[in-house]
Design an enzyme around this catalytic site. Structure first.
Site, mmCIF file in Angstrom:
data_model
loop_
_atom_site.group_PDB
_atom_site.id
_atom_site.type_symbol
_atom_site.label_atom_id
_atom_site.label_comp_id
_atom_site.label_asym_id
_atom_site.label_seq_id
_atom_site.Cartn_x
_atom_site.Cartn_y
_atom_site.Cartn_z
ATOM 1 N N GLN A 98 0.829 -1.205 0.000
ATOM 2 C CA GLN A 98 0.000 0.000 0.000
ATOM 3 C C GLN A 98 0.868 1.261 0.000
ATOM 4 O O GLN A 98 0.610 2.213 -0.756
ATOM 5 C CB GLN A 98 -0.897 -0.018 1.237
ATOM 6 C CG GLN A 98 -2.263 0.593 1.005
ATOM 7 C CD GLN A 98 -3.166 0.410 2.219
ATOM 8 O OE1 GLN A 98 -2.699 0.212 3.335
ATOM 9 N NE2 GLN A 98 -4.458 0.496 2.002
ATOM 10 N N ASP A 131 -16.998 8.276 -9.690
ATOM 11 C CA ASP A 131 -18.020 7.809 -8.754
ATOM 12 C C ASP A 131 -18.437 8.966 -7.852
ATOM 13 O O ASP A 131 -17.716 9.956 -7.710
ATOM 14 C CB ASP A 131 -17.495 6.646 -7.913
ATOM 15 C CG ASP A 131 -18.618 5.819 -7.288
ATOM 16 O OD1 ASP A 131 -19.801 6.140 -7.537
ATOM 17 O OD2 ASP A 131 -18.323 4.860 -6.553
ATOM 18 N N ASP A 185 -19.463 5.134 -12.577
ATOM 19 C CA ASP A 185 -20.167 4.404 -11.528
ATOM 20 C C ASP A 185 -21.148 5.356 -10.842
ATOM 21 O O ASP A 185 -21.120 6.559 -11.073
ATOM 22 C CB ASP A 185 -19.155 3.844 -10.515
ATOM 23 C CG ASP A 185 -19.664 2.606 -9.805
ATOM 24 O OD1 ASP A 185 -20.896 2.375 -9.835
ATOM 25 O OD2 ASP A 185 -18.856 1.874 -9.213
ATOM 26 N N LEU A 224 -5.504 5.590 -0.873
ATOM 27 C CA LEU A 224 -5.657 4.135 -0.696
ATOM 28 C C LEU A 224 -5.781 3.770 0.789
ATOM 29 O O LEU A 224 -5.138 4.379 1.627
ATOM 30 C CB LEU A 224 -4.442 3.419 -1.280
ATOM 31 C CG LEU A 224 -4.521 3.011 -2.745
ATOM 32 C CD1 LEU A 224 -3.313 2.208 -3.115
ATOM 33 C CD2 LEU A 224 -5.771 2.205 -3.027
#
Length: 851
Positions: A596, A621, A692, A851
């Site tokens: 990550q 989104d 989305d 993230l």
């Protein structure tokens, strides 16, 4: 705005008591504070008391009977399907792909064997004298069912397959007075008309009423088969969600097994707990119930709670044409319900947009004792034991799901009342689930460091491969800070050593960090420590929290994403220093944290084989703010040609309810193209845009406004750069919340299973794709709807590209349900909506800092 609520609720009105009485309102004497909110000048009665000329006391059982089995049970306002939006691009020859292995799958669809060839006659029905209560209108018409034959009546409009010669019918009310029913022919619904599917759905819902199912909100549930989880004060009601639509060549019924979480506690129970457990119970109760959806059993309606009025109680009165009446008296007279506590406050529900369009713009008042909490709280979701207990019943494996669907069909076919309804409309339903052709796309190859490749198998997970492979590209961490509470220094140092060891195994170098040992874990202390660390120009900061804490997390992310932009990694002590019996997987956690951190610093943990050069993939989104329901955040994340670069571009904007997204989307795409050109010196050859967060009701706006504005803006940029043909782009709407399921041999389909025929829609260029594997329950496919396409790639290539992109989400070394850029966009929008509440610094826009 007048405060005149609908048939469930009650309008706000002044109490008729004295000043002293008003001071003692509430739950016991503890609630004795009058509200400072403005009251209406005149008390107003509930809408049903005003409109209905006959108020007949009846028990809850009578009301429930009308909801469950009575042919007069209303389906008014329950829109099953939305307007058909033709989004299939012009000139499309085929939407079928060819790559992969051909297989057959079974779906959760049943075929209508007889295609309705009827013409539906549409009538307007009026009553004289006027009858405003829909239940009574339906009841009076039902008395003439032998003359009318099969019909659907929503209280105003009557649909049936018979053309009437008469224009009036006469019936009597309970007082023996004549009621004239006037029936006027207003139109036809032809078999080819899309409105016929709305009628078909209404007919089918009427057939379902005969199964003794209970209508809750939009779906039917089997209250008799409810599963009680008494330890958690929760009931699970199994039910069915159905929809009839025209698919490629047949009319199909989609049936999905659903469950409704019904809490057994009322709002009154929540209030009692707040009084018992908290000092400021009023604020505590407000916090718990505001935004909650509650259910009132007496009329089977759901409401969103917007406020609590501690200045009103059930003894307060409102005006009716027969004089003033209190809520206590009204409920006793109208529903034969006795309200026990006369000092509880009333909760307020504001009318929805749909209510306002229907002419109801008044506040709706509800009595806590009569309103049941629905849905799940955050505390319930965090309760592992509860979620595990629920999952045993809600996560059905494919074989159990298929068994339940067949049982539903058999139950319907065995019900004489249900079959009579269907036969009266000449509808016949097949007993077998629909089998359709499908394909399994070839597995993807995951590329690690030194170009080593791993063929992704049916597990769709390559976590274990990092034990023997280095990352595709990495950024060595030489300058970094770890901020940890002083008392947890030892556990933090141990975890950091594990991270350094894990990185070494992946050929990545992480130097010893500098530690900032903070004396306490107050928000201000973390903020000051971040400021001190950023002054030393670190590559990344790791922050250790004692336990998950939304307020602290929000404070840290605001500091590191807005005020002092720097990539940050937040970990909790529970994760990095678990109890001994759970410490076996600690090396795996350290590996994931290193992956990550590498991704946040523009490294690439892995890559896929991508044949196209010059491709920009974009995800967009929307996430709604939990703190302000009128505010949302739209996030855009774009790749900078993954064949040549590990860079991303991200941007997020706030927008208010009802505000168009198109301009902000076009503006952010302009910035993304600018970043691409600065990085590569040219514009992308092709753009693959995944959108989305679009419901069926929003598709019309996306097709006719959003895409057109975006394409116009991009063409302008490309033409000014000398590309006369404009921008080559495919715009794909991605939908996860769908009811379609498919199975292979009573098992879940393997990742890469694509369906592009039979159950797809003729007005769309769409396909279904299963991209992930699940260990429990039934896997859900994702629907891809291509609404613009001049990218120059076949349907086969678009399906393969979409599948490839589900392998690139660096927060999990496996595939995800949607293309990675969509998941990144969701992650960014969620972070800003929940924690930051403002635009992050532009200095981080090329990194996956979220993230």
């Amino acid at each position: 705005m007048n405060n005149l609520p609908t048939n469930s609720g009650h309008s706000r009105g002044r109490g008729r008591g004295t000043k002293k009485d008003n001071a003692n309102r509430g739950l016991g004497l503890q609630l004795g504070q009058s509200s400072n909110e403005a009251r209406p000048d005149k008390p107003v009665p509930p809408a049903d008391a005003l409109k209905t000329s006959e108020i007949i006391p009846k028990s809850k059982d009578t009301e429930a009977q009308a909801i469950e089995g009575d042919p007069r049970g209303s389906v008014r306002g329950r829109r099953v399907i939305t307007e058909v939006v033709h989004s299939r691009p012009q000139g499309l020859t085929t939407k079928a792909g060819i790559s992969g292995t051909k297989i057959n799958v079974q779906t959760n669809y049943f075929k209508l064997l007889k295609r309705p060839s009827w013409t539906i006659f549409q009538y307007r029905v009026d009553f004289e004298p006027e009858v405003d209560n829909t239940r009574y209108r339906r009841g009076y018409l039902y008395e003439h069912k032998n003359i009318l034959g099969g019909y659907i009546f929503d209280g105003t409009i009557l649909f049936c397959t018979t053309q009437f010669n008469f224009k009036e019918l006469v019936t009597k009310n309970h007082a023996g007075e004549n009621i004239t029913i006037k029936i006027k022919h207003v139109g036809l619904v032809e078999a080819a008309d899309n409105q016929q599917f709305q009628v078909l759905n209404l007919v089918f819902r009427k057939a379902m009423e005969s199964l003794n199912l209970q209508l809750v909100s939009r779906n039917y549930y089997d209250a008799k088969a409810k599963i009680k989880l008494n330890n958690y004060r929760v009931e699970l009601w199994p039910g069915y969600q159905t929809s009839i639509r025209q698919h490629e060549s047949d009319i199909l019924l989609c049936a999905e097994v659903v469950h409704k979480v019904m809490r057994t506690d009322t709002l009154y129970d929540i209030l009692s707990e707040a009084i018992r457990d908290t000092e400021n119970f009023k604020d505590a109760f407000r916090r718990q119930v505001m935004g909650m959806i509650c259910l009132t059993d007496y009329n089977n309606k759901t409401y969103r709670i917007d406020d609590v009025d501690f200045g009103l109680n059930p003894l307060c009165k409102f005006n009716t044409k027969d004089g003033d009446i209190s809520y206590v008296e009204y409920y006793k007279k109208r529903y034969n319900i006795t309200i026990r506590d006369h000092k509880q406050p009333l909760v307020v529900s504001r009318p929805t947009e749909k209510n306002i369009r229907g002419g109801t713009d008044q506040l709706i008042m509800l009595v806590p004792e009569l309103a049941r909490a629905t849905g799940m709280t955050d505390a319930m979701r965090e309760n592992f034991q509860l979620m595990k207990a629920m999952s045993e019943f809600t996560r059905l494996n494919p074989d159990r799901r298929i068994e339940r669907l067949r049982a539903f069909n058999k139950r319907l076919q065995s019900s004489k009342e249900s079959m009579d309804v269907l036969k009266s409309w000449n509808i016949e339903l097949d007993t077998a689930l629909v089998d359709i052709p499908a394909r399994v796309l070839f597995p993807e190859k995951i590329v690690f460091g030194n170009q080593k490749r791993f063929v992704c198998d049916n597990r769709a997970d390559w976590t274990m491969e990092f034990r023997n492979n280095s990352m595709y590209s990495h950024v060595d961490i030489k300058r970094w800070y770890v901020i940890t509470p002083q008392r947890n220094l030892r556990e933090t140092e141990e975890f950091v050593k594990l991270c350094i060891r894990a990185a070494s195994g992946m050929k990545m170098t992480i130097s010893e960090p500098r530690y900032d040992k903070i004396a306490d874990d107050r928000n201000g202390t973390y903020s000051q420590s971040i400021d001190n660390a950023v002054a030393k120009d670190p590559q990344i900061i790791m922050l250790v929290l004692k336990a998950p804490n939304e307020e602290k997390y929000s404070c840290i992310k605001k500091r590191t994403c807005v005020d002092r932009p720097v990539p940050s990694q937040v970990v909790t002590l529970k994760t990095i220093a678990p109890r001994k019996e759970k410490s076996a997987g600690l090396m795996s956690i350290a590996t994931k944290v290193v992956i990550q951190m590498n991704a946040k610093l523009m490294g690439a943990p892995w890559m896929i084989e991508l044949p196209l050069r010059g491709l920009m993939t974009v995800g967009f989104d929307v996430c709604h703010s939990s703190k302000n329901k009128n505010k949302s955040y739209g996030a855009l994340v774009a790749t900078m040609d993954m064949k040549l670069s590990n860079r991303y571009f991200s941007s997020v904007n706030e927008h208010m309810k009802g505000q168009e997204l198109s301009e902000q989307m076009s503006m952010n795409m302009t910035y993304a193209l600018k970043a691409f050109r600065e990085h590569h010196g040219i514009l992308p050859e092709r753009i693959l845009f995944f959108r989305d967060g679009v419901g069926d009701g929003q598709l019309h706006q996306v097709v006719n406004t959003e895409v057109k504005l975006l394409k116009s803006k991009l063409d302008e940029i490309y033409k000014s750069a000398g590309k006369e043909d404009g921008c080559r782009m495919a715009f794909i709407v991605v939908a996860k919340r769908i009811n379609t399921r498919y199975f292979t041999n009573n098992r879940n389909p393997v990742p890469g299973t694509v369906v592009d025929d039979v159950i797809t829609l003729p007005e769309r260029y769409d396909f279904f794709l299963v991209s992930q594997a699940v260990r429990q329950g039934t896997v859900s496919p994702t629907n891809y709807n291509v609404i613009h396409d001049n990218i120059g790639l076949s349907a086969d290539k678009l399906q393969m590209l979409s599948y490839k992109m589900t392998h690139m989400y660096y927060n999990f070394s496996g595939t995800c349900r949607v293309p990675a850029v969509c998941q990144y966009a969701h992650k960014l929008a969620f972070l800003v909506a929940e924690s930051i509440n403002r635009s992050p610094s532009s200095g981080l826009q090329n990194q996956l800092y979220f993230l």
